[in-house]
Design a protein around this motif. Structure first.
Motif, PDB file in Angstrom:
ATOM      1  N   TYR A   1     -34.718   3.199 -92.813  1.00 44.86           N
ATOM      2  CA  TYR A   1     -35.865   4.102 -92.654  1.00 44.86           C
ATOM      3  C   TYR A   1     -35.801   5.262 -93.651  1.00 44.86           C
ATOM      4  CZ  TYR A   1     -39.325   7.018 -90.264  1.00 44.86           C
ATOM      5  OH  TYR A   1     -40.427   7.771 -89.964  1.00 44.86           O
ATOM      6  N   TYR A   2     -34.601   5.629 -94.060  1.00 49.07           N
ATOM      7  CA  TYR A   2     -34.417   6.774 -94.954  1.00 49.07           C
ATOM      8  C   TYR A   2     -34.128   6.346 -96.389  1.00 49.07           C
ATOM      9  CZ  TYR A   2     -33.819   8.624 -90.277  1.00 49.07           C
ATOM     10  OH  TYR A   2     -33.996   8.932 -88.947  1.00 49.07           O
ATOM     11  N   ASP A   3     -34.196   5.034 -96.646  1.00 51.07           N
ATOM     12  CA  ASP A   3     -33.940   4.524 -97.992  1.00 51.07           C
ATOM     13  C   ASP A   3     -35.203   4.657 -98.834  1.00 51.07           C
ATOM     14  OD1 ASP A   3     -33.077   3.263-100.222  1.00 51.07           O
ATOM     15  OD2 ASP A   3     -32.469   1.387 -99.236  1.00 51.07           O
ATOM     16  N   GLU A   4     -35.092   5.156-100.030  1.00 51.54           N
ATOM     17  CA  GLU A   4     -36.234   5.347-100.923  1.00 51.54           C
ATOM     18  C   GLU A   4     -36.274   4.307-102.038  1.00 51.54           C
ATOM     19  OE1 GLU A   4     -36.315   9.306-102.343  1.00 51.54           O
ATOM     20  OE2 GLU A   4     -36.573  10.213-100.360  1.00 51.54           O
ATOM     21  N   ASP A   5     -35.384   3.337-101.985  1.00 52.57           N
ATOM     22  CA  ASP A   5     -35.401   2.251-102.955  1.00 52.57           C
ATOM     23  C   ASP A   5     -36.322   1.153-102.417  1.00 52.57           C
ATOM     24  OD1 ASP A   5     -34.955   0.520-104.985  1.00 52.57           O
ATOM     25  OD2 ASP A   5     -32.929  -0.068-104.374  1.00 52.57           O
ATOM     26  N   TYR A   6     -37.608   1.264-102.691  1.00 50.41           N
ATOM     27  CA  TYR A   6     -38.610   0.373-102.109  1.00 50.41           C
ATOM     28  C   TYR A   6     -38.521  -1.014-102.748  1.00 50.41           C
ATOM     29  CZ  TYR A   6     -40.413   4.825-100.507  1.00 50.41           C
ATOM     30  OH  TYR A   6     -40.532   6.059 -99.933  1.00 50.41           O
ATOM     31  N   SER A   7     -38.238  -1.984-101.894  1.00 47.30           N
ATOM     32  CA  SER A   7     -38.090  -3.361-102.358  1.00 47.30           C
ATOM     33  C   SER A   7     -38.586  -4.310-101.269  1.00 47.30           C
ATOM     34  CB  SER A   7     -36.628  -3.669-102.699  1.00 47.30           C
ATOM     35  OG  SER A   7     -35.823  -3.563-101.541  1.00 47.30           O
ATOM     36  N   GLU A   8     -38.673  -5.595-101.614  1.00 44.40           N
ATOM     37  CA  GLU A   8     -39.095  -6.602-100.656  1.00 44.40           C
ATOM     38  C   GLU A   8     -38.109  -6.713 -99.510  1.00 44.40           C
ATOM     39  OE1 GLU A   8     -41.631  -9.428 -99.061  1.00 44.40           O
ATOM     40  OE2 GLU A   8     -41.931  -8.139-100.800  1.00 44.40           O
ATOM     41  N   THR A   9     -36.814  -6.585 -99.822  1.00 38.76           N
ATOM     42  CA  THR A   9     -35.776  -6.645 -98.780  1.00 38.76           C
ATOM     43  C   THR A   9     -35.921  -5.494 -97.802  1.00 38.76           C
ATOM     44  OG1 THR A   9     -34.266  -7.698-100.355  1.00 38.76           O
ATOM     45  CG2 THR A   9     -33.293  -6.745 -98.359  1.00 38.76           C
ATOM     46  N   LEU A  10     -36.205  -4.308 -98.334  1.00 36.75           N
ATOM     47  CA  LEU A  10     -36.394  -3.132 -97.469  1.00 36.75           C
ATOM     48  C   LEU A  10     -37.597  -3.333 -96.550  1.00 36.75           C
ATOM     49  CD1 LEU A  10     -35.354  -0.266 -96.848  1.00 36.75           C
ATOM     50  CD2 LEU A  10     -37.035   0.586 -98.498  1.00 36.75           C
ATOM     51  N   LEU A  11     -38.652  -3.917 -97.078  1.00 39.36           N
ATOM     52  CA  LEU A  11     -39.837  -4.181 -96.258  1.00 39.36           C
ATOM     53  C   LEU A  11     -39.524  -5.198 -95.156  1.00 39.36           C
ATOM     54  CD1 LEU A  11     -42.839  -3.875 -95.688  1.00 39.36           C
ATOM     55  CD2 LEU A  11     -43.290  -5.626 -97.425  1.00 39.36           C
ATOM     56  N   GLN A  12     -38.752  -6.219 -95.488  1.00 39.00           N
ATOM     57  CA  GLN A  12     -38.373  -7.222 -94.490  1.00 39.00           C
ATOM     58  C   GLN A  12     -37.546  -6.594 -93.370  1.00 39.00           C
ATOM     59  OE1 GLN A  12     -36.414 -10.332 -96.655  1.00 39.00           O
ATOM     60  NE2 GLN A  12     -38.300 -11.066 -97.644  1.00 39.00           N
ATOM     61  N   LEU A  13     -36.648  -5.693 -93.729  1.00 37.36           N
ATOM     62  CA  LEU A  13     -35.846  -5.009 -92.710  1.00 37.36           C
ATOM     63  C   LEU A  13     -36.737  -4.186 -91.784  1.00 37.36           C
ATOM     64  CD1 LEU A  13     -32.814  -3.832 -94.881  1.00 37.36           C
ATOM     65  CD2 LEU A  13     -32.833  -5.666 -93.178  1.00 37.36           C
ATOM     66  N   HIS A  14     -37.717  -3.501 -92.352  1.00 38.17           N
ATOM     67  CA  HIS A  14     -38.636  -2.705 -91.532  1.00 38.17           C
ATOM     68  C   HIS A  14     -39.488  -3.603 -90.631  1.00 38.17           C
ATOM     69  CE1 HIS A  14     -37.529   0.629 -94.142  1.00 38.17           C
ATOM     70  NE2 HIS A  14     -38.188   1.449 -93.327  1.00 38.17           N
ATOM     71  N   ASP A  15     -39.984  -4.700 -91.188  1.00 37.12           N
ATOM     72  CA  ASP A  15     -40.792  -5.626 -90.384  1.00 37.12           C
ATOM     73  C   ASP A  15     -39.980  -6.194 -89.222  1.00 37.12           C
ATOM     74  OD1 ASP A  15     -43.089  -5.309 -91.865  1.00 37.12           O
ATOM     75  OD2 ASP A  15     -42.647  -6.974 -93.225  1.00 37.12           O
ATOM     76  N   ALA A  16     -38.739  -6.574 -89.496  1.00 34.83           N
ATOM     77  CA  ALA A  16     -37.885  -7.117 -88.437  1.00 34.83           C
ATOM     78  C   ALA A  16     -37.623  -6.075 -87.359  1.00 34.83           C
ATOM     79  CB  ALA A  16     -36.570  -7.608 -89.032  1.00 34.83           C
ATOM     80  N   GLU A  17     -37.434  -4.821 -87.758  1.00 40.88           N
ATOM     81  CA  GLU A  17     -37.187  -3.753 -86.785  1.00 40.88           C
ATOM     82  C   GLU A  17     -38.427  -3.504 -85.921  1.00 40.88           C
ATOM     83  OE1 GLU A  17     -34.809  -0.825 -84.894  1.00 40.88           O
ATOM     84  OE2 GLU A  17     -34.344  -2.502 -86.246  1.00 40.88           O
TER      85      GLU A  17
END
Length: 562
Positions: A315-331
């Motif tokens: 949630y606090y990561d600013e390195d926007y990537s597809e993996t980061l989006l997948q983690l947010h979607d899963a959460e």
């Protein structure tokens, strides 16, 4: 009658012989010639008798033959054996036997003809339904019962044919609709045969119907799978629209292409989903921020504490990537599932929060002296609201406590609200409320102390009571007068000024604009809003108020009004 004929015949014979004898005598025929001519008469009688006896024998043989044939027919037709009438002649018996034989022969022919007709129908049914022929010998003569059973069997076959034909037509029409919806082309010989046959099909076998059912089921499964995929794609597109904040006008364009067969719609949805996915990759930051807003909303709904929120590092990561989006979607998916499973508990806690805010609002109003002006009956309405809150607040809390205990027993872990157990969370809210009241009280004391110090050093003019002030307000006037005297003297010891200061504070906390003390007005059921500063006091006051309410049967708002 026969005896009379016999007597007449004997008389006629005797007369004839007498007449011959007279003729013989008249003619003078010798005796020996007379004997010869008499023998001729006798021989003629013997011939007649012999012929009649032969005729009788032939008649008996005919009767025996007819009876034998008739008995055989009766046996074949399974009917009773013919019994002639008693006392009838042989000729009449022969005639009756002939008539009965003709009747039985016709019955035999009719039955065989009926059997042949029924067997022809059966053959047609057997070829259509692929069933086993009815066990009956075509060369035998069936009984009436056997023919009736055969007819019932054929009626059953007719019903089976009608049911299978109805099923065939219904299934075929559904298959044609599904093929049209799915743009499906028959590829096997069985499918082509099924669809090429007309409604009056020549094959209604169980195997054919089973193949038809299998094809129908296959197409229904295929349609269901396509519909599920379409729903998933539509849901995915809807989420992507929301994340990418696609305008409503662009969303409406998709509806114009959602026509035709299911594969065409699926293709359109897949194309739109692919386009949005590409657009999402190009706008990852915007999409992730939208997901974070949704995630924060569910954190609020699930009463996540600050530590629980910090536990999700992406949630606090600013390195926007597809993996980061997948983690947010899963959460988000996990939180949605968690909220849906425990929706009842979270909604109950949310209701408790709303009641708690309402309670704090009542507490704030209780410290406002202007509320006792009672313009428009606001005070009475407020007291009724307090009574309602008083009755429901703790009950809701007890229900939540019981539900949470059951939940903790079932899942073998603690149910936390903002990082604390529910009752700990409740106690924490009460402690924060107590500290805020203490802080407000200290601020008031400090302010009054500063005011008194200013009056002591610089003096102040006494406040002239208005005509509409109640008698209680004179006490306040005396207090200000005393303060004024102290200010005018300018020379008082520290103890004296402190006493005056304490006296002023005590009076200001107990005497309001109309001269009535706050505690005297809010007795009974409504004491809770003005004196409860801790959870234990609130529970105790609630119990006492409930008991008082049961004893008196009237509310405090009624007492105030009277």
């Amino acid at each position: 009658m026969s005896e009379v004929l016999a007597v007449e015949s004997m008389a006629y014979l005797y007369k004839a012989l007498s007449f011959l004898r007279d003729l013989f005598e008249a003619m003078g025929i010798p005796e020996d010639q007379r004997l010869e001519r008499t023998e001729v008469v006798k021989s003629l009688l013997d011939v007649i008798i012999t012929e009649e006896e032969n005729k009788k024998m032939r008649l008996l043989e005919s009767i025996a033959s007819l009876r034998k044939q008739l008995d055989s027919l009766c046996f074949e037709l399974n009917v009773e054996r013919f019994q002639g009438e008693e006392g009838i002649t042989m000729l009449q018996l022969e005639k009756d036997l002939c008539i009965q034989l003709e009747v039985r022969l016709k019955q035999k022919e009719d039955r065989r003809h009926e059997l042949k007709r029924l067997q022809e129908q059966e053959q047609a049914f057997c070829e259509l339904l692929h069933t086993t022929p009815y066990s009956m010998d075509k060369d035998s003569v069936p009984t009436l019962e056997e023919l009736e059973q055969f007819r019932c069997y054929l009626a059953t076959l007719a019903e089976t044919k009608a049911c299978r034909q109805e099923e065939f037509i219904s299934a075929k029409s559904q298959i044609l609709l599904l093929m049209e919806e799915l743009d499906y082309t028959p590829d096997t010989s069985v499918e082509k045969d099924i669809l090429c046959e007309d409604e009056d099909t020549s094959d209604l076998s169980l195997e054919k119907l089973a193949a038809l059912r299998d094809l129908l089921h296959q197409l229904e499964v295929l349609r269901a799978e396509n519909e599920i995929v379409c729903e998933e794609l539509h849901s995915q597109i809807q989420k992507l629209w929301d994340k990418l904040q696609v305008p409503y006008e662009e969303r409406e364009v998709l509806a114009t292409f959602m026509t035709g067969s299911i594969p065409k719609r699926r293709k359109v949805l897949q194309s739109e989903a692919d386009r949005l996915e590409k657009l999402k990759i190009q706008n990852l930051k915007k999409v992730i921020e939208a997901v974070r807003e949704e995630l924060a909303l569910y954190w609020e709904k699930c009463f996540y504490s600050r530590e629980q929120r910090k536990a999700f590092g992406p949630y606090y990561d600013e390195d926007y990537s597809e993996t980061l989006l997948q983690l947010h979607d899963a959460e988000v998916v996990q939180l949605k599932r968690y909220y849906e499973v425990h929706r009842e508990l979270f909604e109950g806690i949310q209701k408790w929060e709303e009641n708690w805010k309402l309670f704090l609002e009542f507490e704030r109003k209780a410290s406002d002296p202007s509320r006792f002006t009672n313009r428009g009956g606001n005070l009475l309405k407020e007291e009724k609201q307090r009574a309602k809150l008083q009755k429901t607040f703790l009950k809701l809390e007890e229900d939540l406590k019981a539900q949470i205990e059951l939940w903790e027993q079932e899942y073998s872990k603690a149910f936390v609200v903002n990082g604390h157990k529910f009752m700990e969370y409740v106690m924490e809210q009460w402690e924060m409320h107590r500290l805020e009241k203490e802080k407000a009280k200290q601020e008031r004391h400090l302010k009054k102390s500063q005011q008194i110090e200013v009056e002591m050093f610089y003096g102040s003019s006494p406040r002239i009571p208005s005509k509409r002030e109640s008698p209680g307000s004179k006490i306040t006037g005396k207090v200000f007068k005393s303060s004024w005297n102290i200010g005018s003297l300018g020379k008082k010891t520290l103890n004296t000024s402190q006493q005056e200061h304490n006296r002023t504070i005590d009076l200001d906390e107990t005497i309001l604009h109309n001269g009535y003390s706050q505690s005297s007005l809010l007795q009974g059921n409504f004491e809770i809003h003005s004196v409860a500063s801790t959870y234990a006091e609130f529970v105790q006051d609630f119990s006492e108020a409930s008991k008082s309410d049961d004893d008196s049967g009237t509310s405090n708002s009624t007492n105030i009004h009277s």
